[in-house]
Design a protein around this motif. Sequence first.
Motif, PDB file in Angstrom:
ATOM      1  N   VAL A 197       0.290  -1.688  -0.007  1.00  0.00           N
ATOM      2  CA  VAL A 197       0.115   0.185  -0.135  1.00  0.00           C
ATOM      3  C   VAL A 197       0.915   1.311  -0.100  1.00  0.00           C
ATOM      4  O   VAL A 197       2.205   1.252   0.087  1.00  0.00           O
ATOM      5  CB  VAL A 197      -0.951   0.137   1.273  1.00  0.00           C
ATOM      6  N   ALA A 198      -0.344   2.460  -0.556  1.00  0.00           N
ATOM      7  CA  ALA A 198       1.437   3.641  -0.487  1.00  0.00           C
ATOM      8  C   ALA A 198       1.355   4.246   1.272  1.00  0.00           C
ATOM      9  O   ALA A 198       0.618   3.907   2.064  1.00  0.00           O
ATOM     10  CB  ALA A 198       0.463   4.608  -1.313  1.00  0.00           C
ATOM     11  N   LEU A 199       2.376   4.555   1.118  1.00  0.00           N
ATOM     12  CA  LEU A 199       3.334   4.915   2.335  1.00  0.00           C
ATOM     13  C   LEU A 199       3.301   6.572   2.500  1.00  0.00           C
ATOM     14  O   LEU A 199       4.600   6.868   1.408  1.00  0.00           O
ATOM     15  CB  LEU A 199       3.781   3.935   3.236  1.00  0.00           C
ATOM     16  N   LEU A 200       3.490   6.930   3.431  1.00  0.00           N
ATOM     17  CA  LEU A 200       4.072   8.269   3.934  1.00  0.00           C
ATOM     18  C   LEU A 200       5.494   8.159   5.096  1.00  0.00           C
ATOM     19  O   LEU A 200       5.153   8.605   6.297  1.00  0.00           O
ATOM     20  CB  LEU A 200       2.879   9.858   4.404  1.00  0.00           C
ATOM     21  N   VAL A 201       6.203   8.644   4.307  1.00  0.00           N
ATOM     22  CA  VAL A 201       7.915   8.770   4.749  1.00  0.00           C
ATOM     23  C   VAL A 201       7.495   9.951   5.327  1.00  0.00           C
ATOM     24  O   VAL A 201       8.001  11.294   4.847  1.00  0.00           O
ATOM     25  CB  VAL A 201       9.557   8.550   4.101  1.00  0.00           C
ATOM     26  N   GLU A 202       7.737   9.960   6.958  1.00  0.00           N
ATOM     27  CA  GLU A 202       7.697  11.566   7.721  1.00  0.00           C
ATOM     28  C   GLU A 202       9.243  11.457   8.537  1.00  0.00           C
ATOM     29  O   GLU A 202       9.441  12.509   9.380  1.00  0.00           O
ATOM     30  CB  GLU A 202       7.023  11.357   8.932  1.00  0.00           C
ATOM     31  N   ARG A 203       9.838  10.076   8.924  1.00  0.00           N
ATOM     32  CA  ARG A 203      11.233  10.718   9.920  1.00  0.00           C
ATOM     33  C   ARG A 203      12.783   9.676   8.848  1.00  0.00           C
ATOM     34  O   ARG A 203      12.469   8.286   8.788  1.00  0.00           O
ATOM     35  CB  ARG A 203      11.071  10.613  11.119  1.00  0.00           C
ATOM     36  N   SER A 220       3.148   1.706  -3.732  1.00  0.00           N
ATOM     37  CA  SER A 220       3.552   0.351  -3.077  1.00  0.00           C
ATOM     38  C   SER A 220       4.414   0.180  -4.508  1.00  0.00           C
ATOM     39  O   SER A 220       4.149   0.125  -4.686  1.00  0.00           O
ATOM     40  CB  SER A 220       1.808  -0.349  -3.594  1.00  0.00           C
ATOM     41  N   GLY A 221       5.505  -0.270  -4.271  1.00  0.00           N
ATOM     42  CA  GLY A 221       7.208  -0.625  -4.944  1.00  0.00           C
ATOM     43  C   GLY A 221       7.344   0.923  -4.766  1.00  0.00           C
ATOM     44  O   GLY A 221       8.822   0.656  -7.254  1.00  0.00           O
ATOM     45  N   ALA A 222       7.049   2.295  -5.396  1.00  0.00           N
ATOM     46  CA  ALA A 222       7.832   2.931  -5.994  1.00  0.00           C
ATOM     47  C   ALA A 222       9.038   3.046  -4.994  1.00  0.00           C
ATOM     48  O   ALA A 222       9.281   3.103  -3.304  1.00  0.00           O
ATOM     49  CB  ALA A 222       6.607   4.868  -5.867  1.00  0.00           C
ATOM     50  N   SER A 223       9.684   3.643  -5.713  1.00  0.00           N
ATOM     51  CA  SER A 223      11.463   4.055  -5.409  1.00  0.00           C
ATOM     52  C   SER A 223      11.377   6.081  -5.261  1.00  0.00           C
ATOM     53  O   SER A 223      10.779   6.779  -6.348  1.00  0.00           O
ATOM     54  CB  SER A 223      12.310   3.127  -5.096  1.00  0.00           C
ATOM     55  N   THR A 224      12.568   6.529  -4.844  1.00  0.00           N
ATOM     56  CA  THR A 224      12.513   7.982  -5.450  1.00  0.00           C
ATOM     57  C   THR A 224      13.648   8.283  -4.535  1.00  0.00           C
ATOM     58  O   THR A 224      14.683   7.197  -3.377  1.00  0.00           O
ATOM     59  CB  THR A 224      11.454   8.678  -4.594  1.00  0.00           C
ATOM     60  N   THR A 225      14.773   8.924  -5.192  1.00  0.00           N
ATOM     61  CA  THR A 225      16.123   9.434  -4.779  1.00  0.00           C
ATOM     62  C   THR A 225      16.232  11.035  -4.657  1.00  0.00           C
ATOM     63  O   THR A 225      15.365  11.482  -5.230  1.00  0.00           O
ATOM     64  CB  THR A 225      16.962   8.061  -6.100  1.00  0.00           C
TER      65      THR A 225
END
Length: 515
Positions: free
Chosen positions: A452-458, A482-487
């Motif tokens: 599922v989609a998640l929000l990274v906060e820290r 879900s499954g996504a990445s970022t740099t």
Amino acid sequence: MKKYVLLISLALTVAACSVNPVTGESEFSLLSMDAEVAVGETNYLPTRQAQGGDYRVHPHIQRYINDVGRRLVKVADNAELPYEFVVINNSVPNAWALPGGKIALNRGLLMHLKDESQLAAVLAHEIVHAAARHGASQQTRGALLQLGANALQAGAAGQPFQRVAELATSLGGSAWLAKYSRKDELEADLHGMRYMHRAGYEPVAAVELQQTFLALNGSDKSQKTHWFGELFASHPPSSKRVAANQATARKLGSGSRYTERYERMIAPLKVDALAYRAARDADRALAKNAPDKALALLDQAVSIQPEESIFWRLRGDAWRQLKNLHNAELAYTTAITKNSIFYLNFLARGELRYDQGQTDAALADIQQSYDLLPTERASYYLGIVARDQGQLRRAKMHLQAASAQPSALGKRAQRALINLYLESAPQQLFNVSVLRTEQGSVRVQLQNTAPVALLVERLQIEDPRPGIRWARRIDMAIALPSGASTTFDIGDPVAETMPPAPLLAAKVVVASLVE
């Protein structure tokens, strides 16, 4: 690669060559006889539970089926197997065998047989499937296909044969009930009729059954075709089988039918048939949210056969739909009294008790259900209770099992599991890497591995070198499907305070669901 394939071929040649106990032919099998027996022992109870549980209303019917089976085993090949014969409480006509001689047939099939010789035809056929190790041969073929697809990986592990044998033995009961090959069916027909003849039964009964099944299978619009679908799926009828059986019957000669004995033994089933039809209609009424109609039908069923736990459990479902929880619990408890070894009776009462806040009583019922058959529903509730009690490891195990199912409950379990990880170990839901670039900046790659989609906060970045205690926490708000990445790069002043280590460690310490 060639080396590993050669090693696999040698291992299979040496370790998998065996003799079919019925035909005497050499065959490949990845399972020893002891392993087959273990497979049957392990899967027999849960497979019976999943298909309706043992039939218990008229115990003499179970004894009768066992007696006929034992009579056939005495004249069968591979008679040293620990054979068992059980009637399943299921109206659908079907019969099956697990490796190691674990055989079952449904209550519904008995209603479609004419005499004991036809019953013997069904049981003898299944005995051959077990005696000739057809289930093991079938799974060996599937395992070899997977082995070929993973030859390099298996060879690299150094124990390719063991890996495939473990694959075969780990399969659940349903995997062993798949469709038999034409060769297996012809073999089971031939030797099953020979067993019938040796035991004094009329071999023509096997021909009659095949003719009936073939006619039903060829009638696309027949209601009975759908009704016999499970039996036809695992035991496909064919004109070739009928012709072969006719030729075998001519060679064997005649035997006894025992028609009167069969009719006497199953007479109670015919009396109860109307009750099971009423219960079937009641189940359909409940699916349409018509509990009053269901209760009326179940009153009919109970008046005919008050000892059948199915009818009482369905009464509990009806009372629950009507919000009469007291009557629902009484009905579920009666169902357990009538049959205390069927998982669904305990599960229904456990769910009701959980909804009423009776956690301890609910847990006892649901655990009893789970011990009989580990289901998605039981896993969900056991996981939720374990979570509420702070048993996080146990909660994760059960919620993980429940979330594997593509259902509404599976999605609820998945959400509960993810929330559990977010609260206790959010880092396990992400892949994170961080390093210094050649230019000296700090680069972070972050991937969401959750479904599922998640929000990274820290995010916490630290120096992994032994003896060095340095860490920085960075607040952010990055939503990842879900499954996504970022740099992204971390700029000053945080980057300037980081140690000069070329590799750094990082983990997500605060995250939440994207609503």
